[in-house]
Design a protein around this motif. Structure first.
Motif, PDB file in Angstrom:
ATOM      1  N   GLN A 294      -8.590  -9.622   0.766  1.00 61.29           N
ATOM      2  CA  GLN A 294      -8.309  -8.471  -0.096  1.00 61.29           C
ATOM      3  C   GLN A 294      -9.619  -7.990  -0.710  1.00 61.29           C
ATOM      4  O   GLN A 294     -10.351  -8.783  -1.308  1.00 61.29           O
ATOM      5  N   SER A 295      -9.924  -6.706  -0.542  1.00 58.23           N
ATOM      6  CA  SER A 295     -11.184  -6.171  -1.074  1.00 58.23           C
ATOM      7  C   SER A 295     -10.976  -5.244  -2.261  1.00 58.23           C
ATOM      8  O   SER A 295     -11.916  -4.997  -3.023  1.00 58.23           O
ATOM      9  N   VAL A 296      -9.764  -4.702  -2.422  1.00 62.10           N
ATOM     10  CA  VAL A 296      -9.452  -3.851  -3.582  1.00 62.10           C
ATOM     11  C   VAL A 296      -8.321  -4.529  -4.353  1.00 62.10           C
ATOM     12  O   VAL A 296      -7.227  -4.731  -3.812  1.00 62.10           O
ATOM     13  N   ASN A 297      -8.600  -4.864  -5.604  1.00 62.40           N
ATOM     14  CA  ASN A 297      -7.636  -5.646  -6.383  1.00 62.40           C
ATOM     15  C   ASN A 297      -6.631  -4.760  -7.116  1.00 62.40           C
ATOM     16  O   ASN A 297      -6.451  -4.863  -8.335  1.00 62.40           O
ATOM     17  N   HIS A 298      -6.017  -3.884  -6.348  1.00 62.06           N
ATOM     18  CA  HIS A 298      -4.864  -3.083  -6.791  1.00 62.06           C
ATOM     19  C   HIS A 298      -3.882  -3.175  -5.622  1.00 62.06           C
ATOM     20  O   HIS A 298      -4.229  -2.768  -4.501  1.00 62.06           O
ATOM     21  N   LEU A 299      -2.719  -3.733  -5.899  1.00 58.03           N
ATOM     22  CA  LEU A 299      -1.725  -3.949  -4.837  1.00 58.03           C
ATOM     23  C   LEU A 299      -1.611  -2.726  -3.920  1.00 58.03           C
ATOM     24  O   LEU A 299      -1.466  -1.595  -4.395  1.00 58.03           O
ATOM     25  N   HIS A 300      -1.669  -2.980  -2.620  1.00 59.06           N
ATOM     26  CA  HIS A 300      -1.473  -1.912  -1.644  1.00 59.06           C
ATOM     27  C   HIS A 300      -0.940  -2.510  -0.357  1.00 59.06           C
ATOM     28  O   HIS A 300      -1.176  -3.690  -0.048  1.00 59.06           O
ATOM     29  N   VAL A 301      -0.243  -1.678   0.387  1.00 58.58           N
ATOM     30  CA  VAL A 301       0.285  -2.052   1.694  1.00 58.58           C
ATOM     31  C   VAL A 301      -0.414  -1.184   2.732  1.00 58.58           C
ATOM     32  O   VAL A 301      -0.470   0.038   2.588  1.00 58.58           O
ATOM     33  N   HIS A 302      -0.947  -1.804   3.768  1.00 62.56           N
ATOM     34  CA  HIS A 302      -1.476  -1.062   4.912  1.00 62.56           C
ATOM     35  C   HIS A 302      -0.311  -0.783   5.860  1.00 62.56           C
ATOM     36  O   HIS A 302       0.416  -1.715   6.243  1.00 62.56           O
TER      37      HIS A 302
ATOM     38  N   ILE B  66       0.235  -8.646  -4.548  1.00 66.32           N
ATOM     39  CA  ILE B  66       1.687  -8.707  -4.326  1.00 66.32           C
ATOM     40  C   ILE B  66       2.356  -9.791  -5.166  1.00 66.32           C
ATOM     41  O   ILE B  66       3.556  -9.694  -5.476  1.00 66.32           O
ATOM     42  N   LEU B  67       1.619 -10.798  -5.584  1.00 63.63           N
ATOM     43  CA  LEU B  67       2.204 -11.856  -6.405  1.00 63.63           C
ATOM     44  C   LEU B  67       2.620 -11.339  -7.776  1.00 63.63           C
ATOM     45  O   LEU B  67       3.486 -11.927  -8.423  1.00 63.63           O
ATOM     46  N   GLU B  68       2.007 -10.253  -8.234  1.00 61.49           N
ATOM     47  CA  GLU B  68       2.291  -9.724  -9.566  1.00 61.49           C
ATOM     48  C   GLU B  68       3.348  -8.622  -9.558  1.00 61.49           C
ATOM     49  O   GLU B  68       3.760  -8.148 -10.614  1.00 61.49           O
ATOM     50  N   CYS B  69       3.746  -8.237  -8.378  1.00 62.39           N
ATOM     51  CA  CYS B  69       4.607  -7.058  -8.218  1.00 62.39           C
ATOM     52  C   CYS B  69       6.012  -7.313  -8.768  1.00 62.39           C
ATOM     53  O   CYS B  69       6.608  -8.358  -8.501  1.00 62.39           O
ATOM     54  N   ASP B  70       6.569  -6.375  -9.548  1.00 59.80           N
ATOM     55  CA  ASP B  70       7.943  -6.534 -10.025  1.00 59.80           C
ATOM     56  C   ASP B  70       8.928  -5.980  -8.990  1.00 59.80           C
ATOM     57  O   ASP B  70       8.549  -5.322  -8.019  1.00 59.80           O
ATOM     58  N   ALA B  71      10.210  -6.274  -9.215  1.00 59.62           N
ATOM     59  CA  ALA B  71      11.235  -5.928  -8.219  1.00 59.62           C
ATOM     60  C   ALA B  71      11.374  -4.418  -8.047  1.00 59.62           C
ATOM     61  O   ALA B  71      11.568  -3.926  -6.927  1.00 59.62           O
ATOM     62  N   GLU B  72      11.257  -3.679  -9.132  1.00 59.69           N
ATOM     63  CA  GLU B  72      11.369  -2.213  -9.058  1.00 59.69           C
ATOM     64  C   GLU B  72      10.238  -1.640  -8.200  1.00 59.69           C
ATOM     65  O   GLU B  72      10.467  -0.752  -7.367  1.00 59.69           O
ATOM     66  N   THR B  73       9.060  -2.164  -8.391  1.00 63.13           N
ATOM     67  CA  THR B  73       7.917  -1.683  -7.596  1.00 63.13           C
ATOM     68  C   THR B  73       8.064  -2.089  -6.138  1.00 63.13           C
ATOM     69  O   THR B  73       7.749  -1.291  -5.237  1.00 63.13           O
TER      70      THR B  73
ATOM     71  N   VAL C 109      -2.768   5.638  13.145  1.00 64.53           N
ATOM     72  CA  VAL C 109      -2.122   5.814  11.839  1.00 64.53           C
ATOM     73  C   VAL C 109      -2.516   4.620  10.980  1.00 64.53           C
ATOM     74  O   VAL C 109      -2.243   3.460  11.340  1.00 64.53           O
ATOM     75  N   HIS C 110      -3.196   4.878   9.882  1.00 66.53           N
ATOM     76  CA  HIS C 110      -3.560   3.807   8.944  1.00 66.53           C
ATOM     77  C   HIS C 110      -3.467   4.386   7.536  1.00 66.53           C
ATOM     78  O   HIS C 110      -4.382   5.086   7.074  1.00 66.53           O
ATOM     79  N   VAL C 111      -2.349   4.103   6.903  1.00 68.17           N
ATOM     80  CA  VAL C 111      -2.056   4.672   5.578  1.00 68.17           C
ATOM     81  C   VAL C 111      -1.998   3.523   4.578  1.00 68.17           C
ATOM     82  O   VAL C 111      -1.421   2.464   4.861  1.00 68.17           O
ATOM     83  N   LEU C 112      -2.579   3.755   3.408  1.00 68.35           N
ATOM     84  CA  LEU C 112      -2.480   2.805   2.301  1.00 68.35           C
ATOM     85  C   LEU C 112      -1.388   3.290   1.355  1.00 68.35           C
ATOM     86  O   LEU C 112      -1.421   4.437   0.906  1.00 68.35           O
ATOM     87  N   ILE C 113      -0.429   2.432   1.084  1.00 64.98           N
ATOM     88  CA  ILE C 113       0.704   2.766   0.231  1.00 64.98           C
ATOM     89  C   ILE C 113       0.555   1.956  -1.050  1.00 64.98           C
ATOM     90  O   ILE C 113       0.526   0.714  -1.003  1.00 64.98           O
ATOM     91  N   VAL C 114       0.428   2.659  -2.172  1.00 66.86           N
ATOM     92  CA  VAL C 114      -0.076   2.042  -3.402  1.00 66.86           C
ATOM     93  C   VAL C 114       0.858   2.347  -4.569  1.00 66.86           C
ATOM     94  O   VAL C 114       1.162   3.526  -4.819  1.00 66.86           O
ATOM     95  N   PRO C 115       1.313   1.341  -5.307  1.00 62.96           N
ATOM     96  CA  PRO C 115       2.094   1.649  -6.512  1.00 62.96           C
ATOM     97  C   PRO C 115       1.202   2.307  -7.565  1.00 62.96           C
ATOM     98  O   PRO C 115       0.037   1.924  -7.722  1.00 62.96           O
ATOM     99  N   LYS C 116       1.753   3.275  -8.287  1.00 63.50           N
ATOM    100  CA  LYS C 116       0.954   3.941  -9.321  1.00 63.50           C
ATOM    101  C   LYS C 116       0.644   2.988 -10.473  1.00 63.50           C
ATOM    102  O   LYS C 116      -0.404   3.092 -11.100  1.00 63.50           O
ATOM    103  N   LYS C 117       1.572   2.065 -10.728  1.00 65.21           N
ATOM    104  CA  LYS C 117       1.338   1.050 -11.751  1.00 65.21           C
ATOM    105  C   LYS C 117       0.384  -0.001 -11.186  1.00 65.21           C
ATOM    106  O   LYS C 117       0.531  -0.416 -10.028  1.00 65.21           O
ATOM    107  N   HIS C 118      -0.587  -0.396 -11.980  1.00 58.06           N
ATOM    108  CA  HIS C 118      -1.592  -1.335 -11.489  1.00 58.06           C
ATOM    109  C   HIS C 118      -1.066  -2.769 -11.491  1.00 58.06           C
ATOM    110  O   HIS C 118      -0.725  -3.307 -12.546  1.00 58.06           O
ATOM    111  N   PHE C 119      -1.044  -3.369 -10.304  1.00 56.53           N
ATOM    112  CA  PHE C 119      -0.846  -4.812 -10.152  1.00 56.53           C
ATOM    113  C   PHE C 119      -2.019  -5.304  -9.310  1.00 56.53           C
ATOM    114  O   PHE C 119      -2.433  -4.614  -8.376  1.00 56.53           O
ATOM    115  N   ALA C 120      -2.517  -6.503  -9.605  1.00 58.73           N
ATOM    116  CA  ALA C 120      -3.676  -6.992  -8.857  1.00 58.73           C
ATOM    117  C   ALA C 120      -3.338  -7.252  -7.401  1.00 58.73           C
ATOM    118  O   ALA C 120      -4.156  -7.018  -6.507  1.00 58.73           O
TER     119      ALA C 120
END
Ligand code: AMP
Length: 111
Positions: A91-99, A50-57, A37-48
């Motif tokens: 990090q190779s893709v500069n859109h916040l994601h969680v593995h 995790i440092l840029e991520c807001d609390a709602e996201t 199981v290897h799923v990428l979980i990605v906010p629809k709003k673009h953040f570069a």
């Protein structure tokens, strides 16, 4: 964001193997899986990252992690979540994601 591969996946401009979607989050299978199981979980709003991520996201990502873990059947067996950040984080893709990795006993050391 222009030229962001994950923004294009979320927009349906690049195909993906979708696992989960809600108003704020899109999740799909990693093209180069490191575990059964290897799923990428990605906010629809673009953040570069995790440092840029807001609390709602951050809350939306946590809800999605819970939902994907249950859906993939690893909520009881266990799993690992990782968000690589910056050069030393590989990090190779500069859109916040969680593995989300699971489906096997993972190595105790991560690096
Ligand atoms: P990271 O190195 O943490 O930035 O992770 C980026 C991940 O995106 C890697 O594990 C890649 O295998 C994965 N990836 C890149 N392009 C795609 C794609 N088109 N579909 C699915 N996964 C992808």
């Amino acid at each position: 964001m222009d030229n962001c591969i994950f923004c294009k996946i979320i927009a349906g401009e690049i195909p993906s193997n979708k696992v989960y979607e809600d108003d704020n989050v899109y999740a799909f299978r990693d093209i180069n899986p490191q575990a059964p199981v290897h799923v990428l979980i990605v906010p629809k709003k673009h953040f570069a990252n995790i440092l840029e991520c807001d609390a709602e996201t951050a809350a939306a990502l946590t809800d999605a992690i819970r939902a994907v873990a249950k859906q993939e059947g690893v909520d009881e067996s266990g799993f690992r979540v990782i968000s690589n950040c910056g050069p030393d984080g590989a990090q190779s893709v500069n859109h916040l994601h969680v593995h989300l990795l699971g489906g096997v006993k993972l190595a105790e050391r991560m690096a």
